[in-house]
Design an enzyme around this catalytic site. Structure first.
Site, PDB file in Angstrom:
ATOM      1  N   LYS A 200     -69.086  36.227 -33.726  1.00 56.56           N
ATOM      2  CA  LYS A 200     -68.909  36.470 -32.286  1.00 56.56           C
ATOM      3  C   LYS A 200     -70.245  36.883 -31.642  1.00 56.56           C
ATOM      4  O   LYS A 200     -70.611  36.358 -30.602  1.00 56.56           O
ATOM      5  CB  LYS A 200     -67.856  37.560 -32.049  1.00 56.56           C
ATOM      6  CG  LYS A 200     -67.646  37.881 -30.589  1.00 56.56           C
ATOM      7  CD  LYS A 200     -66.649  39.013 -30.361  1.00 56.56           C
ATOM      8  CE  LYS A 200     -66.591  39.367 -28.869  1.00 56.56           C
ATOM      9  NZ  LYS A 200     -65.723  40.540 -28.608  1.00 56.56           N
ATOM     10  N   GLU A 206     -75.622  39.488 -42.298  1.00 59.42           N
ATOM     11  CA  GLU A 206     -75.139  38.780 -43.487  1.00 59.42           C
ATOM     12  C   GLU A 206     -74.900  37.293 -43.178  1.00 59.42           C
ATOM     13  O   GLU A 206     -75.259  36.414 -43.971  1.00 59.42           O
ATOM     14  CB  GLU A 206     -73.831  39.403 -44.008  1.00 59.42           C
ATOM     15  CG  GLU A 206     -73.956  40.824 -44.526  1.00 59.42           C
ATOM     16  CD  GLU A 206     -73.648  41.867 -43.464  1.00 59.42           C
ATOM     17  OE1 GLU A 206     -73.887  41.588 -42.269  1.00 59.42           O
ATOM     18  OE2 GLU A 206     -73.175  42.957 -43.829  1.00 59.42           O
ATOM     19  N   GLY A 268     -63.344  41.314 -32.548  1.00 61.16           N
ATOM     20  CA  GLY A 268     -63.553  40.582 -33.793  1.00 61.16           C
ATOM     21  C   GLY A 268     -62.338  40.585 -34.696  1.00 61.16           C
ATOM     22  O   GLY A 268     -61.876  39.542 -35.148  1.00 61.16           O
ATOM     23  N   ARG A 269     -61.729  41.779 -34.898  1.00 60.84           N
ATOM     24  CA  ARG A 269     -60.599  41.862 -35.828  1.00 60.84           C
ATOM     25  C   ARG A 269     -59.303  41.322 -35.235  1.00 60.84           C
ATOM     26  O   ARG A 269     -58.264  41.362 -35.874  1.00 60.84           O
ATOM     27  CB  ARG A 269     -60.440  43.298 -36.316  1.00 60.84           C
ATOM     28  CG  ARG A 269     -60.358  44.340 -35.226  1.00 60.84           C
ATOM     29  CD  ARG A 269     -60.516  45.744 -35.792  1.00 60.84           C
ATOM     30  NE  ARG A 269     -60.601  46.754 -34.743  1.00 60.84           N
ATOM     31  CZ  ARG A 269     -61.736  47.104 -34.127  1.00 60.84           C
ATOM     32  NH1 ARG A 269     -62.876  46.485 -34.473  1.00 60.84           N
ATOM     33  NH2 ARG A 269     -61.754  48.028 -33.179  1.00 60.84           N
ATOM     34  N   GLU A 354     -60.662  49.885 -38.991  1.00 59.48           N
ATOM     35  CA  GLU A 354     -61.766  49.739 -38.034  1.00 59.48           C
ATOM     36  C   GLU A 354     -61.275  50.057 -36.616  1.00 59.48           C
ATOM     37  O   GLU A 354     -62.039  50.487 -35.760  1.00 59.48           O
ATOM     38  CB  GLU A 354     -62.369  48.337 -38.080  1.00 59.48           C
ATOM     39  CG  GLU A 354     -63.692  48.218 -37.317  1.00 59.48           C
ATOM     40  CD  GLU A 354     -64.459  46.944 -37.619  1.00 59.48           C
ATOM     41  OE1 GLU A 354     -64.156  45.894 -37.016  1.00 59.48           O
ATOM     42  OE2 GLU A 354     -65.375  46.990 -38.474  1.00 59.48           O
ATOM     43  N   HIS A 385     -48.482  46.679 -62.607  1.00 60.67           N
ATOM     44  CA  HIS A 385     -49.194  46.828 -63.883  1.00 60.67           C
ATOM     45  C   HIS A 385     -50.574  47.421 -63.669  1.00 60.67           C
ATOM     46  O   HIS A 385     -51.428  47.347 -64.543  1.00 60.67           O
ATOM     47  CB  HIS A 385     -49.300  45.463 -64.568  1.00 60.67           C
ATOM     48  CG  HIS A 385     -47.980  44.821 -64.805  1.00 60.67           C
ATOM     49  ND1 HIS A 385     -47.262  44.987 -65.967  1.00 60.67           N
ATOM     50  CD2 HIS A 385     -47.211  44.052 -63.992  1.00 60.67           C
ATOM     51  CE1 HIS A 385     -46.114  44.331 -65.871  1.00 60.67           C
ATOM     52  NE2 HIS A 385     -46.070  43.750 -64.685  1.00 60.67           N
ATOM     53  N   LYS A 508     -76.091  50.126 -40.639  1.00 65.92           N
ATOM     54  CA  LYS A 508     -76.987  48.992 -40.385  1.00 65.92           C
ATOM     55  C   LYS A 508     -78.391  49.502 -40.042  1.00 65.92           C
ATOM     56  O   LYS A 508     -79.402  49.000 -40.525  1.00 65.92           O
ATOM     57  CB  LYS A 508     -76.449  48.149 -39.216  1.00 65.92           C
ATOM     58  CG  LYS A 508     -75.109  47.467 -39.473  1.00 65.92           C
ATOM     59  CD  LYS A 508     -74.661  46.723 -38.197  1.00 65.92           C
ATOM     60  CE  LYS A 508     -73.262  46.153 -38.322  1.00 65.92           C
ATOM     61  NZ  LYS A 508     -72.787  45.507 -37.052  1.00 65.92           N
TER      62      LYS A 508
HETATM   63  O1  F6P Z   1     -67.879  45.397 -38.851  1.00 60.23           O
HETATM   64  C1  F6P Z   1     -68.490  45.324 -37.626  1.00 60.23           C
HETATM   65  C2  F6P Z   1     -68.216  43.980 -37.006  1.00 60.23           C
HETATM   66  O2  F6P Z   1     -68.785  43.958 -35.723  1.00 60.23           O
HETATM   67  C3  F6P Z   1     -66.729  43.633 -36.939  1.00 60.23           C
HETATM   68  O3  F6P Z   1     -66.060  44.307 -35.901  1.00 60.23           O
HETATM   69  C4  F6P Z   1     -66.794  42.149 -36.774  1.00 60.23           C
HETATM   70  O4  F6P Z   1     -65.554  41.513 -37.016  1.00 60.23           O
HETATM   71  C5  F6P Z   1     -67.855  41.812 -37.836  1.00 60.23           C
HETATM   72  O5  F6P Z   1     -68.780  42.905 -37.778  1.00 60.23           O
HETATM   73  C6  F6P Z   1     -68.536  40.473 -37.634  1.00 60.23           C
HETATM   74  O6  F6P Z   1     -69.109  40.445 -36.365  1.00 60.23           O
HETATM   75  P1  F6P Z   1     -69.583  39.000 -35.767  1.00 60.23           P
HETATM   76  O7  F6P Z   1     -68.334  38.152 -35.656  1.00 60.23           O
HETATM   77  O8  F6P Z   1     -70.196  39.322 -34.450  1.00 60.23           O
HETATM   78  O9  F6P Z   1     -70.543  38.404 -36.748  1.00 60.23           O
END
Ligand code: F6P
Length: 519
Positions: A200, A206, A268-269, A354, A385, A508
């Site tokens: 987003k 990452e 995002g979530r 979150e 288990h 971060k």
């Molecule tokens: O964990 C922090 C966060 O901003 C989440 O809320 C989000 O889903 C994730 O990192 C990935 O963010 P993006 O979709 O902007 O890469």
């Protein structure tokens, strides 16, 4: 309002003391019809909440607390697009993505329709072999590069519903550990692989570094430099983006027409229903994607229109508040007796922790009462288990959601007793955890009563039984929306903003500072 200052809070505290001495077994014995009354059916999902430390009086007090916290007004604020994400001054309108928007701004529905049409068309083009790679080969494999909300929801749904033998196959890579990307790419043909750069913000580190590594993998195969003309052209044929940041995606090298957008007012979530769900639309097709939306829409309407005692999200929300804020529990378990829900607990961890893992309220005051518990989970019967020993004989109170699905009716499974046994285990464990040996047939109970102390079963573990009468995109959409609304309502009770996530920033920044020092 600070919930501890409501009238209902004090009454619930006193009520809890009155109930404290009663076990679930005693509640069951004292009220034979509770297992019939304490049920809610909606959207092909059945919630059986009889195995909880509650009585009819508890439910009255739950509703009183919801009313004092203005739950119906907060529902209206969210569904009509008021900026309830106050720290970022944003609306929270994931419900608009499934046609549940109740506000008056026609641009909202227009934007949803336009962005949906674009990523639906692209998904169908990929599925029909119309999207080709740099060497004009048809795409057979799609790799979603994303993390958090740009991974967990799509991963959950594709693993639950995709036909793993069909092409295009969809894969998910989230972690920065190079092993995950290389293990995925090792089996793929670069010339037939498309990457979805799913982010987003288009700034999550990452995802950015994984995208660079994926591009390098392609360029190595084509024997070109990443930065030369062909290297850049490869970004245009083997990548697309799902993001709110079109400019950044374009600067990276993805043409605007291949960037499928989601608006600021989708968290995002909460974003799997948006273009972030492109991987779902590619894996399942847009008809199933629309079924997913329809199921969530049905749960939205149920949530908005149903009185508390029959309102499934509201009941789950209040049961969680009951244990966390009045019984002192700090964990919540979700056990899914269904392989298709393999990633459900992972998804809920982000959704719930979150959203509500916070300690500052809407007025900026420090909170002195519990908010979100630690959510964990896994699959039945596998977890029987691993950690069920603790649930049965440990010293920790663990409220559980025990989820099951109607046995698969596809021909491959109809004569397979394993799906029936799976469902029976869900029921058996629910009773055993709640009632202990009391739930055994008489002869077995007598036998077990005479066993030595190591066979002592404190029981009394409260649990909700959630059963999907059928498992498909529609019911999965409804199940996910159920927990979205549970999470929203708990934030209303706790007087917190469930829709920002400032807590993820410090780690971060700490990383950046350390990386700079080590350079
Ligand atoms: O964990 C922090 C966060 O901003 C989440 O809320 C989000 O889903 C994730 O990192 C990935 O963010 P993006 O979709 O902007 O890469």
């Amino acid at each position: 309002m600070n919930p501890t200052q409501t009238a209902a809070w004090a009454t619930l505290n006193a009520h809890k003391k009155n109930l404290a001495a009663l076990s679930l077994e005693q509640l069951r014995q004292a009220d034979g019809s509770r297992s019939e009354r304490y049920k809610i059916c909606a959207c092909h999902i059945e919630l059986d909440y009889a195995r909880h430390h509650i009585t009819d009086e508890t439910l009255v007090l739950f509703e009183q607390l919801l009313n004092e916290q203005g739950w119906r007004a907060w529902q209206k604020k969210m569904f009509s697009g008021e900026p309830i994400n106050t720290s970022e001054n944003r609306s929270v309108l994931h419900v608009a993505l499934r046609d549940s928007y109740k506000g008056a701004d026609s641009h909202i529905s227009q934007e949803v329709a336009q962005t949906q049409a674009r990523f639906f068309a692209f998904a169908e083009a990929v599925r029909h072999g119309e999207i080709k790679g740099h060497s004009e080969q048809i795409i057979t494999d799609v790799v979603n590069l994303g993390i958090g909300g740009s991974d967990l929801g799509p991963r959950l749904i594709c693993q639950a519903l995709a036909d793993m033998s069909a092409q295009p196959r969809v894969h998910f890579v989230a972690n920065i550990d190079p092993i995950e990307l290389s293990r995925t790419l090792n089996s793929l043909d670069p010339e037939r692989t498309l990457f979805i750069l799913s982010s987003k913000s288009f700034s999550t580190m990452e995802t950015q570094v994984n995208a660079q590594a994926a591009h390098a993998w392609l360029c190595a195969h084509y024997r070109v430099e990443p930065d030369d003309a062909i290297g850049l052209a490869i970004k245009q044929t083997h990548f697309c983006a799902t993001s709110n940041n079109v400019q950044a995606a374009s600067a990276w090298g993805i043409p605007t027409e291949r960037c499928y957008t989601l608006p600021e007012w989708v968290g995002g979530r909460f974003s799997l229903w948006s273009a972030i769900g492109l991987s779902i639309a590619i894996a399942l097709g847009i008809e199933q994607f629309k079924q997913l939306l329809a199921g969530a829409h049905e749960m939205d309407e149920h949530f908005l229109s149903t009185p508390f005692t029959n309102n499934m999200p509201a009941m789950l929300a209040m049961l969680g508040v009951w244990y966390g804020n009045f019984h002192g529990t700090q964990v919540h378990g979700v056990i899914s007796y269904a392989e298709r829900l393999r990633y459900f607990a992972d998804y809920l961890q982000q959704l719930e922790m979150e959203s509500n893992g916070k300690s500052i309220d809407k007025q900026g005051e420090l909170i002195d009462y519990p908010t979100a518990p630690v959510l964990f989970g896994g699959l039945g019967t596998v977890t029987q288990h691993s950690f069920f020993q603790l649930l049965h004989q440990g010293r920790v109170r663990v409220p559980l959601d025990i989820i099951s699905v109607e046995p698969d009716t596809t021909p491959a499974y109809t004569d397979d007793t394993r799906t029936q046994d799976l469902l029976l285990f869900a029921q058996a464990q629910s009773d055993a955890l709640a009632y202990g040996i009391n739930a055994l047939p008489e002869t077995l109970r007598v036998e077990w009563q005479s066993k030595p102390t190591y066979s002592h079963f404190p029981a009394n573990q409260p649990n909700s039984r959630i059963h999907l009468s059928t498992f498909n995109a529609h019911t999965l959409g409804a199940l996910i929306a159920l927990y979205e609304h549970k999470t929203f309502l708990q934030g209303v009770i706790w007087n917190i903003n469930s829709f920002d996530q400032w807590g993820v920033e410090l780690g971060k920044v700490m990383f950046g500072a350390m990386k700079k020092q080590s350079a």
